[in-house]
Design a protein around this motif. Sequence first.
Motif: not given
Length: 116
Positions: A40, A79, A83
């Motif tokens: 992230i 992720s 995303f």
Amino acid sequence: MNSQETKQMLKTMSLNMVKSEPLLTKVDQAIGDGDHGLGIERGFQNVYDMIDQGFEANNVGDVLTKVGTKLLTTMGGASGAIFGTLFRNGGKAVAGEPELTTPVVAEFWQLARRYS
């Protein structure tokens, strides 16, 4: 919000995502391999840097699509795919929109969710 305001909002959001790395890493260490926070941080730091360097965008759909591409190419793991695809598909759904209004945001979420 116009394209410039949308970029500023995403820049602020990205900074907060980067700051969440320690918490996300700690939580992921309890249930997984502990790399979620780092992914992230890496992806959203790249988004922050891209916006900070003043990338060009013709409309809010273009902003969102470019953010998604940056996340797909820099975040890695599940992720990055989640995303990145969310922002890319949502951006494509609102392509050409000059402002991020409530109906445009609703369209973004509806179509991003459908294709993610």
